[in-house]
Design an enzyme around this catalytic site. Sequence first.
Site, short mmCIF file in Angstrom:
data_model
loop_
_atom_site.label_atom_id
_atom_site.label_comp_id
_atom_site.label_asym_id
_atom_site.label_seq_id
_atom_site.Cartn_x
_atom_site.Cartn_y
_atom_site.Cartn_z
N HIS A 217 0.81 -1.21 0.00
CA HIS A 217 0.00 0.00 0.00
C HIS A 217 0.85 1.27 0.00
O HIS A 217 0.66 2.13 -0.87
CB HIS A 217 -1.05 0.02 1.10
N TYR A 221 1.80 5.11 -2.52
CA TYR A 221 2.11 6.50 -2.13
C TYR A 221 3.52 6.89 -2.54
O TYR A 221 3.80 8.07 -2.78
CB TYR A 221 1.83 6.73 -0.65
N HIS A 368 -9.41 0.46 -11.87
CA HIS A 368 -9.04 1.40 -10.81
C HIS A 368 -7.57 1.81 -10.90
O HIS A 368 -7.24 2.99 -10.91
CB HIS A 368 -9.34 0.81 -9.43
N PHE A 369 -6.66 0.84 -10.98
CA PHE A 369 -5.27 1.32 -10.90
C PHE A 369 -4.78 1.91 -12.21
O PHE A 369 -3.79 2.61 -12.22
CB PHE A 369 -4.30 0.32 -10.27
N HIS A 370 -5.51 1.70 -13.29
CA HIS A 370 -5.11 2.45 -14.49
C HIS A 370 -5.58 3.91 -14.43
O HIS A 370 -5.05 4.74 -15.16
CB HIS A 370 -5.60 1.76 -15.76
N ARG A 433 -10.12 -10.48 -12.91
CA ARG A 433 -8.88 -9.94 -13.42
C ARG A 433 -7.89 -11.10 -13.55
O ARG A 433 -8.16 -12.21 -13.11
CB ARG A 433 -8.33 -8.86 -12.49
N ARG A 434 -6.73 -10.79 -14.10
CA ARG A 434 -5.64 -11.75 -14.20
C ARG A 434 -6.05 -13.08 -14.84
O ARG A 434 -5.76 -14.15 -14.32
CB ARG A 434 -5.06 -12.04 -12.80
C1 HEM Z 1 -0.48 0.88 -23.18
C2 HEM Z 1 -0.99 1.13 -22.00
C3 HEM Z 1 -1.57 0.05 -21.12
C4 HEM Z 1 -2.39 -1.00 -21.46
C5 HEM Z 1 -2.99 -1.32 -22.83
C6 HEM Z 1 -2.62 -1.77 -20.26
C7 HEM Z 1 -3.42 -2.91 -20.17
C8 HEM Z 1 -3.56 -3.71 -19.07
C9 HEM Z 1 -4.45 -4.82 -18.93
C10 HEM Z 1 -5.41 -5.32 -20.03
C11 HEM Z 1 -4.28 -5.37 -17.70
C12 HEM Z 1 -5.09 -6.47 -17.07
C13 HEM Z 1 -4.59 -7.82 -17.22
C14 HEM Z 1 -5.37 -8.83 -16.42
O1 HEM Z 1 -5.77 -8.61 -15.26
O2 HEM Z 1 -5.55 -9.93 -16.97
C15 HEM Z 1 -3.26 -4.60 -17.04
C16 HEM Z 1 -2.80 -4.84 -15.77
C17 HEM Z 1 -1.94 -4.00 -15.08
N1 HEM Z 1 -1.45 -2.78 -15.53
FE1 HEM Z 1 -1.69 -1.99 -17.38
N2 HEM Z 1 -1.94 -1.18 -19.22
C18 HEM Z 1 -1.30 -0.07 -19.71
C19 HEM Z 1 -0.51 0.83 -19.00
C20 HEM Z 1 -0.18 0.69 -17.65
C21 HEM Z 1 0.59 1.63 -16.88
C22 HEM Z 1 1.16 2.95 -17.41
C23 HEM Z 1 0.71 1.11 -15.63
C24 HEM Z 1 1.41 1.66 -14.40
C25 HEM Z 1 2.26 2.62 -14.38
C26 HEM Z 1 0.03 -0.18 -15.62
C27 HEM Z 1 -0.04 -1.03 -14.53
C28 HEM Z 1 -0.67 -2.25 -14.51
C29 HEM Z 1 -0.65 -3.16 -13.39
C30 HEM Z 1 0.07 -2.95 -12.06
C31 HEM Z 1 -1.44 -4.27 -13.75
C32 HEM Z 1 -1.76 -5.49 -12.89
C33 HEM Z 1 -0.89 -6.63 -13.14
C34 HEM Z 1 -1.32 -7.82 -12.32
O3 HEM Z 1 -2.52 -8.04 -12.14
O4 HEM Z 1 -0.42 -8.54 -11.86
N3 HEM Z 1 -0.51 -0.40 -16.85
N4 HEM Z 1 -2.85 -3.58 -17.89
CU LIG Z 2 -3.93 -0.03 -0.64
#
Ligand code: HEM
Ligand SMILES: [Cu+2]
Length: 550
Positions: A217, A221, A368-370, A433-434
Amino acid sequence: MIAQPERKIALWHLGVAYTAFLIGTLMGVLQVFIRNDALQLPAWLDYYQILTAHGVLLALIYTTFFIFAFFITGMSKSLGSFGPKVRLFSWVGLWVTLLGTIMATVLIIAGEASVLYTFYAPLKANGFYYVGLALVIVGTWISSFALVGHYMVWRRNHKGQLSPLFAFMTVTTIILWIIACLGVVATVLFQYIPWAFGWTDTINVELSRSLFWYFGHPLVYFWLLPAYIAWYTIVPKLLGVKVFSDSLARLAFVLFILFSIPVGFHHQLTEPGISNFWKFLQVVLTFMVIVPSLMTAFSMFATFEISGRQKGGTGLFGWFKKLPWRDVRFTSIFIAMAFFIPGGAGGIINASFQLNEVVHNTLWIVGHFHITVGTPVAMTFMGLTFWLIPYLTGRRFTKRMQRLGFVQIITWSIGMLLMSTAQHVLGLMGAPRRTAYSGYNDHPSAMEWFDGIISNHVTMAIGGTILFLSAMILMYIVIMTMFVSPKAETPDQMVEFPLAESDMSNTPKWLENWWIWIGIAAALIIIAYAIPLTHMIQHAPPGSKGFITW
Ligand code: HEM
Ligand SMILES: [Cu+2]
């Protein structure tokens, strides 16, 4: 202009950050298409491999390297040139962090570590993956101590004075980071590494998750505070005004140290093994973070209004039109802030004990985190990149780059709006998710998820594609301003570090007495964690052997 050695250190950090960004966003767009069943990976590549790379490279590596580039530049700018030791340790920090990053990335690519960026046990990666992660943390500590050392020298030479706001905020962020890392260092060193190398057979899963979220968490921050530093100290300068209130800014920052650590259980509300009392206590502490968050929002709007009125804006919202919308350094950050309004509101939903049941582990969380780290934080960093790189290289930020910058932030906003709204909606309907594509054997309930206008496959694909194009435009701007754009020759071509003035005449000195804040933080951490963690150790279950599911 800051000294050449610091410029070099900062530029190296930015180079690594944007290499990670390039690979990470490529993985992102692949994920979107795989989830939609529009793309099949070759046999040697696995969805979880890509997802791990995406999470690690964007959320951990891009952010961390960018943040240190910003800190190093800002600390040199506001406290003066680094001494030889500070420079040396900044380099060592960079190389150690980079070494850890390379180890971890190679193992992910080799298919030895598809454990996602949260590396939850009992999923078990190659032992060296955890060693890589440990090196990343150690490296950031070395860089942190270098910056703290620089700050301490300044304090010694300026007895009785408050430090400049940028330095104060940097030190706050570093204190938060060091305290937060204690949890992940403990679990990686004493639980994961012995287990992954086979020195112990089993791992205490609940303890490892709790120590992870003790870190996880405040990690958010650690991403957010540097963005806030920009909001508090850079934005007013772009608007031509002073920081709205120096003491309010400092108080908000120290409150983040207090309320962002003893709250990790809000990520574990559905987990057994922690009694409701402790979950509830940590949920209450979580909500305390609303106080410094709203203080920040208030300061920002006050800054906007003061600036707009100075430029002749009248009426209730007349000032709004007077903001410098044509300046991409400002507009980017304004959009970042706007995304944080629904982002923060969503966070309140996630942290609510009952509502968490609805959204836990669904695509809502991804949405949310996006719109928290993926846009407010990332787009603030983009907005900083536009001037930070030319400032460091002494190149121009040409009109053409400025225009491309606008295309970049607008496409990112549109792409993110489409993708994250779709994810929020799908999550509410129950999509997990995931997961790679899964139609649950074409079960009607699962098929229904994708019937909506917002939640259908096409919207997601368009959103993800636009995002990726936007990321590539940014990469182009980064490469141009780093290596190609013409050098600035006349003063009006030089890019400045837009650091606002802050009036410290009414700021109480005790705000900079770190022991007060570290002391209160420690007390809150003990109250929130000591008993439940002790229980987890004393009444430990048999533990789990490792699983390699890929
Ligand atoms: C081109 C831009 C991006 C696209 C198309 C994208 C797409 C995605 C998608 C589809 C997932 C979900 C996958 C799933 O749960 O099966 C994901 C997970 C995630 N994304 Fe992105 N994302 C982008 C940019 C970013 C950026 C800029 C960050 C952070 C700085 C980020 C952080 C994360 C994180 C932390 C997860 C979770 C991974 C996990 O569940 O282990 N993403 N993203
Ligand atoms: Cu938290």
